[in-house]
Motif scaffolding. Structure first.
Motif, PDB file in Angstrom:
ATOM      1  N   LYS A  48       0.820  -1.215   0.000  1.00 20.28           N
ATOM      2  CA  LYS A  48       0.000   0.000   0.000  1.00 20.28           C
ATOM      3  C   LYS A  48       0.853   1.264   0.000  1.00 20.28           C
ATOM      4  N   ARG A  49       2.094   1.162   0.481  1.00 21.61           N
ATOM      5  CA  ARG A  49       2.981   2.338   0.486  1.00 21.61           C
ATOM      6  C   ARG A  49       3.664   2.539  -0.867  1.00 21.61           C
ATOM      7  N   LEU A  50       3.624   1.523  -1.708  1.00 25.70           N
ATOM      8  CA  LEU A  50       4.359   1.573  -2.969  1.00 25.70           C
ATOM      9  C   LEU A  50       4.005   2.776  -3.841  1.00 25.70           C
ATOM     10  N   PRO A  51       2.725   3.127  -4.038  1.00 21.41           N
ATOM     11  CA  PRO A  51       2.414   4.276  -4.910  1.00 21.41           C
ATOM     12  C   PRO A  51       3.083   5.575  -4.479  1.00 21.41           C
ATOM     13  N   SER A  52       3.424   5.703  -3.193  1.00 23.08           N
ATOM     14  CA  SER A  52       4.020   6.946  -2.708  1.00 23.08           C
ATOM     15  C   SER A  52       5.447   7.153  -3.198  1.00 23.08           C
ATOM     16  N   ILE A  53       6.088   6.097  -3.726  1.00 22.60           N
ATOM     17  CA  ILE A  53       7.466   6.267  -4.224  1.00 22.60           C
ATOM     18  C   ILE A  53       7.547   6.149  -5.741  1.00 22.60           C
ATOM     19  N   LEU A  54       6.412   5.952  -6.407  1.00 27.57           N
ATOM     20  CA  LEU A  54       6.425   5.846  -7.860  1.00 27.57           C
ATOM     21  C   LEU A  54       6.488   7.228  -8.494  1.00 27.57           C
ATOM     22  N   PRO A  55       6.995   7.324  -9.732  1.00 29.53           N
ATOM     23  CA  PRO A  55       7.049   8.624 -10.409  1.00 29.53           C
ATOM     24  C   PRO A  55       5.650   9.212 -10.576  1.00 29.53           C
ATOM     25  N   VAL A  56       5.569  10.525 -10.585  1.00 28.10           N
ATOM     26  CA  VAL A  56       4.289  11.213 -10.773  1.00 28.10           C
ATOM     27  C   VAL A  56       3.773  10.942 -12.193  1.00 28.10           C
ATOM     28  N   LEU A  57       2.459  10.808 -12.329  1.00 34.24           N
ATOM     29  CA  LEU A  57       1.866  10.595 -13.653  1.00 34.24           C
ATOM     30  C   LEU A  57       2.189  11.754 -14.579  1.00 34.24           C
ATOM     31  N   ASN A  58       2.674  11.440 -15.792  1.00 31.30           N
ATOM     32  CA  ASN A  58       2.809  12.512 -16.780  1.00 31.30           C
ATOM     33  C   ASN A  58       1.468  12.698 -17.486  1.00 31.30           C
TER      34      ASN A  58
END
Length: 312
Positions: free
Chosen positions: A32-42
């Motif tokens: 559940k924490r994974l999305p917080s470290i992914l690149p921002v959507l272009n």
């Protein structure tokens, strides 16, 4: 291995991951924490994601462009159609709603075998085709698959403190609920061990999600520059086999190490490519221009479920 995973493992872009460990080890929390470290959507990714959710009727009346990566976590009772899409009037399923985001399958062996098997083709092609008598529709499904599972029915096989009460052969039968072909398509197999009391109460500050996200963004920029001449390829995970040979060059010592691992673990050609892609991404996260032997060794370590007799 778990300490390493908190710094770099979950930062691997466009990858597939399975976490195996006892109840309470933190598998669901990490996912559940994974999305917080992914690149921002272009902008292009945001438009694609918004279109899919709009077609599926998942946007509110006053909703605007989606700005966060989707995180989908379907229950293990989900049907084949709900997962991959379909119906009389074809609609996108969970794997398309997770496009440009994360699909989290908690307690993987509890999903029906047929549900898991229908994911094999979308994982390879990053799209799913829904065919009907009068129409055939392609839905994009370029998602990051994150799965978790207990090592056995009771949950305590290989636990450092608690004893497993499963009978002979039960552990292997439980693991066999997840087919070999599906495991072969998963890049990273990670054993998650319980967090000790001392680790939970220590006052030392750990690395923040924002810091990790910056490192991920830098790795994404490196990969964007690497594939700027290839409009359909945006990350290491999307490389075809021929490109892997050209871009993922390793030393003679690295070839010897990989050959030994292939022979001992009985790895497939697909696993060979995935190890090279993961090692290339580990090198990108470390800021290294070349794949060093330690990057390759780390990538090989993430094939723990390929080890013969892992649960024996």
């Amino acid at each position: 291995m778990v300490k390493r995973s908190r710094r770099g493992l979950f930062s691997v872009i466009r990858t597939t991951l399975i976490m195996i460990g006892p109840p309470g080890a933190g598998k669901t929390m990490l996912a559940k924490r994974l999305p917080s470290i992914l690149p921002v959507l272009n902008m292009q990714e945001a438009l694609e994601t918004t279109k899919i959710h709009s077609v599926a009727g998942k946007l509110g009346a006053n909703a605007s462009l989606l700005s966060t990566r989707p995180f989908r976590s379907p229950h293990h009772t989900i049907s084949d159609v709900a997962l991959v899409g379909g119906g009389g009037n074809p609609q996108p399923g969970e794997i398309s709603l997770a496009h440009n985001g994360v699909l989290f399958l908690d307690e993987l062996p509890e999903f029906k075998r047929t549900v898991l098997e229908v994911m094999r083709q979308p994982l390879e092609e990053r799209r799913v085709t829904i065919s009907r008598a009068k129409v055939s529709i392609d839905f994009p499904s370029n998602f990051m698959l994150i799965a978790s599972m207990n090592p056995c029915p009771c949950g305590y096989y290989n636990h450092p403190e608690k004893e497993c009460v499963c009978g002979p052969g039960v552990v292997q039968r439980y693991l066999n609920k997840v087919s070999g072909p599906l495991l072969d398509r998963i890049d990273l197999h990670v054993e998650v061990t319980p967090v000790t009391f001392d680790q939970m109460t220590e006052t030392r500050r750990s690395e923040t999600s924002a810091d990790i996200q910056q490192r991920v963004e830098k790795a994404r920029q490196v990969q964007t520059a690497r594939f700027q001449e290839f409009p359909d390829i945006h990350s290491n995970a999307m490389m075809p086999s021929q490109m892997v040979k050209d871009i993922c060059q390793i030393t003679e010592a690295g070839r010897t190490l990989l050959k030994t691992a292939m022979e001992r673990l009985g790895l497939s050609a697909r696993a060979y490519d995935r190890i090279l892609k993961v090692s290339r991404t580990i090198a990108d996260l470390a800021g290294s221009e070349n794949i060093r032997i330690e990057h390759l060794a780390e990538a090989i370590q993430y094939r723990s479920l390929d080890r013969e007799g892992w649960a024996g």
